[in-house]
Each structure stands twice: as structure tokens, then as C-alpha cells.
Write a protein that holds these residues in place. Structure first.
Motif, PDB file in Angstrom:
ATOM      1  N   ALA A 106       0.884  -1.284  -0.052  1.00  0.00           N
ATOM      2  CA  ALA A 106      -0.067  -0.063   0.098  1.00  0.00           C
ATOM      3  C   ALA A 106       0.841   1.099   0.083  1.00  0.00           C
ATOM      4  CB  ALA A 106      -0.846  -0.007   1.259  1.00  0.00           C
ATOM      5  N   VAL A 107       1.748   1.214   0.842  1.00  0.00           N
ATOM      6  CA  VAL A 107       2.795   2.410   0.765  1.00  0.00           C
ATOM      7  C   VAL A 107       3.577   2.606  -0.464  1.00  0.00           C
ATOM      8  CG1 VAL A 107       4.792   3.297   2.089  1.00  0.00           C
ATOM      9  CG2 VAL A 107       3.081   2.260   3.321  1.00  0.00           C
ATOM     10  N   THR A 108       3.906   1.504  -1.085  1.00  0.00           N
ATOM     11  CA  THR A 108       4.512   1.612  -2.209  1.00  0.00           C
ATOM     12  C   THR A 108       3.750   2.084  -3.501  1.00  0.00           C
ATOM     13  OG1 THR A 108       6.008  -0.122  -1.898  1.00  0.00           O
ATOM     14  CG2 THR A 108       5.774   0.568  -4.136  1.00  0.00           C
ATOM     15  N   ALA A 109       2.423   1.710  -3.305  1.00  0.00           N
ATOM     16  CA  ALA A 109       1.547   2.193  -4.289  1.00  0.00           C
ATOM     17  C   ALA A 109       1.069   3.726  -4.028  1.00  0.00           C
ATOM     18  CB  ALA A 109       0.066   1.571  -4.114  1.00  0.00           C
ATOM     19  N   LEU A 110       1.135   4.254  -2.967  1.00  0.00           N
ATOM     20  CA  LEU A 110       0.995   5.765  -2.676  1.00  0.00           C
ATOM     21  C   LEU A 110       2.305   6.493  -3.181  1.00  0.00           C
ATOM     22  CD1 LEU A 110      -1.157   7.419  -1.352  1.00  0.00           C
ATOM     23  CD2 LEU A 110       0.029   7.231   0.824  1.00  0.00           C
ATOM     24  N   VAL A 111       3.644   5.685  -2.710  1.00  0.00           N
ATOM     25  CA  VAL A 111       4.708   6.510  -3.652  1.00  0.00           C
ATOM     26  C   VAL A 111       4.676   6.824  -5.001  1.00  0.00           C
ATOM     27  CG1 VAL A 111       7.265   6.273  -3.985  1.00  0.00           C
ATOM     28  CG2 VAL A 111       6.210   5.401  -1.491  1.00  0.00           C
ATOM     29  N   PHE A 112       4.070   5.962  -5.657  1.00  0.00           N
ATOM     30  CA  PHE A 112       4.005   5.956  -7.137  1.00  0.00           C
ATOM     31  C   PHE A 112       2.818   7.240  -7.360  1.00  0.00           C
ATOM     32  CE2 PHE A 112       0.878   4.979 -10.631  1.00  0.00           C
ATOM     33  CZ  PHE A 112       1.505   5.150 -11.561  1.00  0.00           C
ATOM     34  N   VAL A 113       1.905   7.311  -6.554  1.00  0.00           N
ATOM     35  CA  VAL A 113       0.875   8.248  -6.923  1.00  0.00           C
ATOM     36  C   VAL A 113       1.402   9.579  -6.582  1.00  0.00           C
ATOM     37  CG1 VAL A 113      -1.304   9.132  -6.164  1.00  0.00           C
ATOM     38  CG2 VAL A 113      -1.311   6.528  -6.328  1.00  0.00           C
ATOM     39  N   VAL A 114       2.060   9.629  -5.385  1.00  0.00           N
ATOM     40  CA  VAL A 114       2.647  10.942  -5.198  1.00  0.00           C
ATOM     41  C   VAL A 114       3.751  11.474  -6.448  1.00  0.00           C
ATOM     42  CG1 VAL A 114       4.248  12.083  -3.394  1.00  0.00           C
ATOM     43  CG2 VAL A 114       2.281  10.734  -2.705  1.00  0.00           C
ATOM     44  N   ALA A 115       4.498  10.485  -6.696  1.00  0.00           N
ATOM     45  CA  ALA A 115       5.587  10.767  -7.592  1.00  0.00           C
ATOM     46  C   ALA A 115       5.002  11.058  -9.041  1.00  0.00           C
ATOM     47  CB  ALA A 115       6.811   9.585  -7.893  1.00  0.00           C
ATOM     48  N   ARG A 116       3.799  10.334  -9.142  1.00  0.00           N
ATOM     49  CA  ARG A 116       3.022  10.882 -10.578  1.00  0.00           C
ATOM     50  C   ARG A 116       2.144  12.145 -10.583  1.00  0.00           C
ATOM     51  NH1 ARG A 116       0.815  11.544 -14.801  1.00  0.00           N
ATOM     52  NH2 ARG A 116      -0.284   9.889 -16.022  1.00  0.00           N
ATOM     53  N   ALA A 161      10.234   1.219  -3.475  1.00  0.00           N
ATOM     54  CA  ALA A 161       9.923   2.400  -3.631  1.00  0.00           C
ATOM     55  C   ALA A 161      10.541   3.212  -4.658  1.00  0.00           C
ATOM     56  CB  ALA A 161      10.270   3.389  -2.171  1.00  0.00           C
ATOM     57  N   ILE A 162      11.980   2.883  -4.885  1.00  0.00           N
ATOM     58  CA  ILE A 162      12.599   3.263  -6.120  1.00  0.00           C
ATOM     59  C   ILE A 162      11.862   3.055  -7.491  1.00  0.00           C
ATOM     60  CG2 ILE A 162      14.851   3.193  -7.305  1.00  0.00           C
ATOM     61  CD1 ILE A 162      16.324   2.826  -4.737  1.00  0.00           C
ATOM     62  N   GLY A 163      11.505   1.756  -7.622  1.00  0.00           N
ATOM     63  CA  GLY A 163      10.947   1.383  -8.776  1.00  0.00           C
ATOM     64  C   GLY A 163       9.392   2.100  -9.004  1.00  0.00           C
ATOM     65  N   ALA A 164       8.944   2.333  -7.999  1.00  0.00           N
ATOM     66  CA  ALA A 164       7.688   3.189  -8.026  1.00  0.00           C
ATOM     67  C   ALA A 164       7.906   4.773  -8.374  1.00  0.00           C
ATOM     68  CB  ALA A 164       6.707   3.184  -6.432  1.00  0.00           C
ATOM     69  N   VAL A 165       9.019   5.265  -7.663  1.00  0.00           N
ATOM     70  CA  VAL A 165       9.119   6.779  -7.966  1.00  0.00           C
ATOM     71  C   VAL A 165       9.811   6.773  -9.657  1.00  0.00           C
ATOM     72  CG1 VAL A 165      11.157   8.561  -7.699  1.00  0.00           C
ATOM     73  CG2 VAL A 165       9.988   6.980  -5.843  1.00  0.00           C
ATOM     74  N   LEU A 166      10.291   5.701 -10.111  1.00  0.00           N
ATOM     75  CA  LEU A 166      10.972   5.690 -11.588  1.00  0.00           C
ATOM     76  C   LEU A 166       9.637   5.500 -12.447  1.00  0.00           C
ATOM     77  CD1 LEU A 166      14.192   3.547 -11.463  1.00  0.00           C
ATOM     78  CD2 LEU A 166      13.984   5.970 -11.419  1.00  0.00           C
ATOM     79  N   VAL A 167       8.663   4.794 -12.260  1.00  0.00           N
ATOM     80  CA  VAL A 167       7.620   4.582 -13.064  1.00  0.00           C
ATOM     81  C   VAL A 167       6.753   5.818 -12.924  1.00  0.00           C
ATOM     82  CG1 VAL A 167       5.562   3.291 -13.476  1.00  0.00           C
ATOM     83  CG2 VAL A 167       7.604   1.988 -12.878  1.00  0.00           C
ATOM     84  N   GLY A 168       6.562   6.431 -11.802  1.00  0.00           N
ATOM     85  CA  GLY A 168       5.588   7.623 -11.734  1.00  0.00           C
ATOM     86  C   GLY A 168       6.483   8.552 -12.310  1.00  0.00           C
ATOM     87  N   ALA A 173       6.769  12.781 -16.414  1.00  0.00           N
ATOM     88  CA  ALA A 173       7.707  13.390 -17.709  1.00  0.00           C
ATOM     89  C   ALA A 173       6.854  13.267 -18.968  1.00  0.00           C
ATOM     90  CB  ALA A 173       8.998  12.607 -17.985  1.00  0.00           C
ATOM     91  N   LEU A 174       5.891  12.073 -19.222  1.00  0.00           N
ATOM     92  CA  LEU A 174       5.308  11.926 -20.378  1.00  0.00           C
ATOM     93  C   LEU A 174       3.985  13.058 -20.562  1.00  0.00           C
ATOM     94  CD1 LEU A 174       4.935   8.102 -21.101  1.00  0.00           C
ATOM     95  CD2 LEU A 174       6.513   9.798 -22.204  1.00  0.00           C
ATOM     96  N   ASP A 175       3.436  13.411 -19.189  1.00  0.00           N
ATOM     97  CA  ASP A 175       2.703  14.238 -19.349  1.00  0.00           C
ATOM     98  C   ASP A 175       3.109  15.657 -19.639  1.00  0.00           C
ATOM     99  OD1 ASP A 175       0.331  12.731 -18.530  1.00  0.00           O
ATOM    100  OD2 ASP A 175       0.310  12.928 -16.585  1.00  0.00           O
ATOM    101  N   VAL A 176       4.309  15.872 -18.961  1.00  0.00           N
ATOM    102  CA  VAL A 176       4.886  17.243 -19.190  1.00  0.00           C
ATOM    103  C   VAL A 176       5.023  17.386 -20.547  1.00  0.00           C
ATOM    104  CG1 VAL A 176       6.889  18.514 -18.792  1.00  0.00           C
ATOM    105  CG2 VAL A 176       5.730  17.341 -16.660  1.00  0.00           C
ATOM    106  N   ARG A 177       5.739  16.417 -21.254  1.00  0.00           N
ATOM    107  CA  ARG A 177       5.915  16.495 -22.660  1.00  0.00           C
ATOM    108  C   ARG A 177       4.620  16.838 -23.470  1.00  0.00           C
ATOM    109  NH1 ARG A 177       9.269  11.481 -24.916  1.00  0.00           N
ATOM    110  NH2 ARG A 177      10.682  12.303 -22.936  1.00  0.00           N
ATOM    111  N   ARG A 178       3.717  15.928 -23.043  1.00  0.00           N
ATOM    112  CA  ARG A 178       2.280  16.218 -23.774  1.00  0.00           C
ATOM    113  C   ARG A 178       1.773  17.427 -23.693  1.00  0.00           C
ATOM    114  NH1 ARG A 178      -2.549  15.892 -22.383  1.00  0.00           N
ATOM    115  NH2 ARG A 178      -2.006  15.008 -20.137  1.00  0.00           N
ATOM    116  N   LEU A 179       1.863  17.992 -22.367  1.00  0.00           N
ATOM    117  CA  LEU A 179       1.365  19.293 -22.277  1.00  0.00           C
ATOM    118  C   LEU A 179       2.242  20.450 -22.866  1.00  0.00           C
ATOM    119  CD1 LEU A 179       0.487  19.236 -18.273  1.00  0.00           C
ATOM    120  CD2 LEU A 179      -1.067  19.219 -20.301  1.00  0.00           C
ATOM    121  N   ASN A 180       3.275  20.333 -23.019  1.00  0.00           N
ATOM    122  CA  ASN A 180       4.503  20.994 -23.856  1.00  0.00           C
ATOM    123  C   ASN A 180       3.913  21.121 -25.307  1.00  0.00           C
ATOM    124  OD1 ASN A 180       5.672  22.249 -21.395  1.00  0.00           O
ATOM    125  ND2 ASN A 180       7.415  20.763 -21.575  1.00  0.00           N
TER     126      ASN A 180
END
Length: 414
Positions: A106-116, A161-168, A173-180
């Protein structure tokens, strides 16, 4: 409307399923925590329930929970960290290991959401806090004999947690690129619209100004000539409105322009429209224009769309500058021809008036800088591999000329 309403219903149904699943899983976590609370310890059970419940509610009721993401993440990290400190030796038969793994997920999933999704100033400390809480839950099991073993176990758990941060972060970054990309596309559309309005509408508006000035001169002394001038002003105004409407419709998308099909939208201006431009310029009475369109109908049909549209813009811009900036007008010659060498299309507009240049544009009689449309034309022509020149003629007057290659401009015909 039917397609949009169908999508809305499907999205609503999917949202109900997700929320139902998240709510059911959160209920199971509460039931499971209560069932093993005595055996694993109520502190660890409560911590698991808080982490799982908060994560599932955040994900299931997204994006309504986005505004409270920081608070939820901070509460989960603090509760998990405190529970790790307070949890004692639960014994070999304790189910605390299962609770630890569930809470870690659960905490790892929340890390992903925060990083994303969390803003960077808020997300970085929250990710660090959640990662520290999630990686240390393994200490509750007590399966270590030294500080180095405990550190190694926490480091291994931290890989999640590192994997969740990398994926998020990657998805972020894809979102930022799309918005740009969307921002750049919108800016490009605005510039294109501005250039189209300048090229076409400004030409018609300048004709209205010339006719209005002529009407002021003849109105008092020759009233019989006033009505024809007023009719010409009305026609020029209607033409300006048509040009504006055509420009906006050409930029419209078939999916958003009221369902208008692509073939029903007006085509871009081309070489055959140059005759109409010259005729309207001639009808304003400012100058006699000689058009030399040295292309057959078959040759015109083979000219790529972008080249034909750009040549039309060159003629419109040059005649507009003659109207606005020439002190006197002795005659204008417009020539469009195919160059035998290199397979290029050339266009030139020469007026016999004395025109003074300053910097990048002409200077009108009232001192206003003009010719800014030439900057946009230069960019457009150079993008097609061509060249544009504008300057005074050695024998007097002003010459605007462009050469555009046909081979590099694409094979799409007009």
C-alpha cells in the motif's frame, strides 16, 4: 453528442466498478486487521488498515482526492513510521509478516501516486518520507541479528519505492511533454491564425481605407462619384468578413467544427486566386496592375499546395504594402512563372513608386513601421527551401520577390 454521451456512460460505469473494488478491498483490510489484531499486535494491524484504506480511497475516488493527497501521504508515512517504532517482538507464529507485506504494498502504491501527481515542491519530501516508512516496515519482523543486516533488509525493501518513483516520474515526464506539445501546438495555431488574418484580412481592410480616403476627397466636390465608392467600400468590407470566416474555417478541425467534413471546409488560397486579388486591388483605383501569370492550367494543377498558397500570400502581402506604404503609385507588375533551371516557381511584385525602407520594414507617410508580414513570409518560405527578397529597385520603386523550389516542397498537388 451520441458518441460523447456513450463515452460518459462507459466512464461512469468503469468508475463505479473501480470505486466498488477499492471500497471492498478496504473493507477486507479492516476485517483482516481486526481478525489478526490480537495475534500480530493492534499497533501493526491499525497501521496496515490506515495505509491500505487511505491508499485505496485515494485511488478509487481520484481525482476528487487529489487536493488531499499531501495530507493523506503524510498521515500514512507518520502512522507507518510510528507503528514500526512501537511494534515489539510478536513471536514466531505471529501473522505480522503478512501485515507488513500488505502495508508495504500500500505504501509503495502511494509512493507511485505521489511521484506521479503531487507538485514537485510537495512531492519530493513526501516521497522521501513514504519511502523511509515503507522500507523500514520489515524491521517489525525482527529477522536481523545486527545493524548491517537491518540496513541491508531496509535497503532491499527500498527498491520497491525506487521502482515506484521511477515509473511515476516517467509517466509524469510524459505528461509534461504532452502538455508542452499541446502548448506549442496552440501557440503555432495562434501564430498561423494571426498570420492568415494579417495576410488576407489586412489586405481587404487596407482597400477599405483607400476607398474611404477617396470618398472623403470626392464627396464634397463630386457627389455623383460618392455612391460608387461607398458600394466598393461595402464590397471590400464583405470580402474582409469572408476572408476572416474562411481563415477560421480552414483552421477548424473536422472533429470539432460542428461535424464539418474535411472536404466541405474551404480550400487554401492558391495560384488561381491571384487574379481575384489583383482585380480587387485594381478596382480600388490606387494603381494600374499588370498581371503576368505565366502558367498553364495544367502547370498550376501540378504546383504543390503549400507552394501555391505561399505564392498567393507573397502577392497579397506585397500589394498590401504598396497600398499602405508607397508615397506615390506609378503602376504595379505581378509576375508568376516557372523557372526552367532547378524546377522552381518565382513570383515578383514591382511597383514604380518610391518607397523608403527602414530596418526590416517599409516606412509609411505617417511614420508607422510596416512590412512586418514579410518576417512571417520569410519563415514560411525558408521552411519550404525558398528565398524571399524585398528592397528598392535601382531605377526606383520597390520589388518583392520569392523563389520556391517545387521538388522539395512535397508532391501534394493543389
Amino acid at each position: 453528442m451520441g458518441r460523447d454521451s456513450g463515452r460518459g456512460r462507459r466512464y461512469g460505469s468503469w468508475r463505479v466498478v473501480v470505486r466498488g473494488g477499492c471500497g471492498g478491498a478496504a473493507g477486507l483490510a479492516v476485517v483482516g486487521g481486526a481478525a489478526v489484531g490480537d495475534a500480530a499486535g493492534w499497533v501493526a494491524a491499525l497501521s496496515m488498515v490506515v495505509a491500505v484504506g487511505a491508499t485505496l480511497v485515494t485511488v478509487g475516488w481520484w481525482p476528487r482526492t487529489r487536493a488531499r493527497l499531501g495530507v493523506v501521504a503524510a498521515v500514512v508515512a507518520v502512522v507507518s513510521g510510528v507503528a514500526t517504532v512501537l511494534t515489539g517482538d510478536a513471536g514466531e507464529d505471529s501473522p505480522i509478516g503478512v501485515l507488513m507485506l500488505v502495508e508495504f504494498a500500500a505504501v509503495t502504491a502511494l509512493v507511485f501516486v505521489v511521484a506521479r501527481f503531487a507538485p514537485a515542491p510537495q512531492g519530493v519530501p513526501l516521497v522521501l518520507l513514504l519511502s523511509a516508512a515503507g522500507s523500514t516496515v520489515i524491521l517489525r519482523v525482527g529477522a536481523y541479528g545486527s545493524f548491517l543486516e537491518a540496513f541491508g533488509q531496509c535497503a532491499f525493501m527500498g527498491l520497491g519505492a525506487i521502482g515506484a518513483v521511477l515509473v511515476g516520474g516517467y509517466l509524469r515526464a510524459l505528461d509534461v511533454r504532452r502538455l508542452n506539445s499541446v502548448r506549442v501546438a496552440r501557440r503555432s495555431q495562434r501564430l498561423e491564425l494571426a498570420r492568415d488574418l494579417h495576410d488576407f484580412v489586412a489586405h481587404d481592410v487596407s482597400g477599405i481605407v483607400v476607398l474611404a480616403q477617396a470618398a472623403q476627397l470626392v464627396g464634397a466636390q463630386q457627389p455623383d462619384r460618392l455612391m460608387p465608392l461607398l458600394r466598393q467600400i461595402e464590397e471590400a468590407g464583405q470580402q474582409a468578413l469572408r476572408s476572416m470566416d474562411r481563415t477560421v474555417r480552414m483552421l477548424g478541425d473536422s472533429d470539432t467544427a460542428g461535424g464539418e467534413a474535411a472536404e466541405d471546409r474551404p480550400r487554401a488560397y492558391g495560384l488561381e486566386d491571384i487574379t481575384d486579388v489583383v482585380e480587387r486591388f485594381r478596382s480600388s483605383g490606387r494603381a494600374e496592375v499588370r498581371l503576368e501569370l505565366e502558367l498553364t492550367a495544367e502547370a498550376i494543377g501540378r504546383v504543390p499546395r503549400e507552394v501555391a498558397s505561399t505564392v498567393h500570400r507573397v502577392v497579397v502581402e506585397a500589394l498590401t504594402n504598396v497600398r499602405r506604404h508607397a508615397r506615390t503609385t506609378a503602376g504595379v507588375r505581378v509576375r508568376v512563372a516557372l523557372e526552367r533551371r532547378g524546377g522552381a516557381l518565382s513570383v515578383s511584385v514591382v511597383n514604380g513608386a518610391e518607397a523608403i525602407s527602414s530596418g526590416s520594414g517599409h516606412v509609411a507617410e505617417d511614420g508607422r513601421r510596416g512590412g512586418t508580414g514579410l518576417l512571417g513570409l520569410t519563415e514560411r518560405i525558408e521552411a519550404l527551401g525558398g528565398t524571399l527578397s524585398a528592397g528598392p529597385e535601382p531605377r526606383g520603386g520597390w520589388r518583392t520577390a520569392a523563389v520556391l523550389p517545387l521538388a522539395d516542397a512535397g508532391s501534394t498537388p493543389r
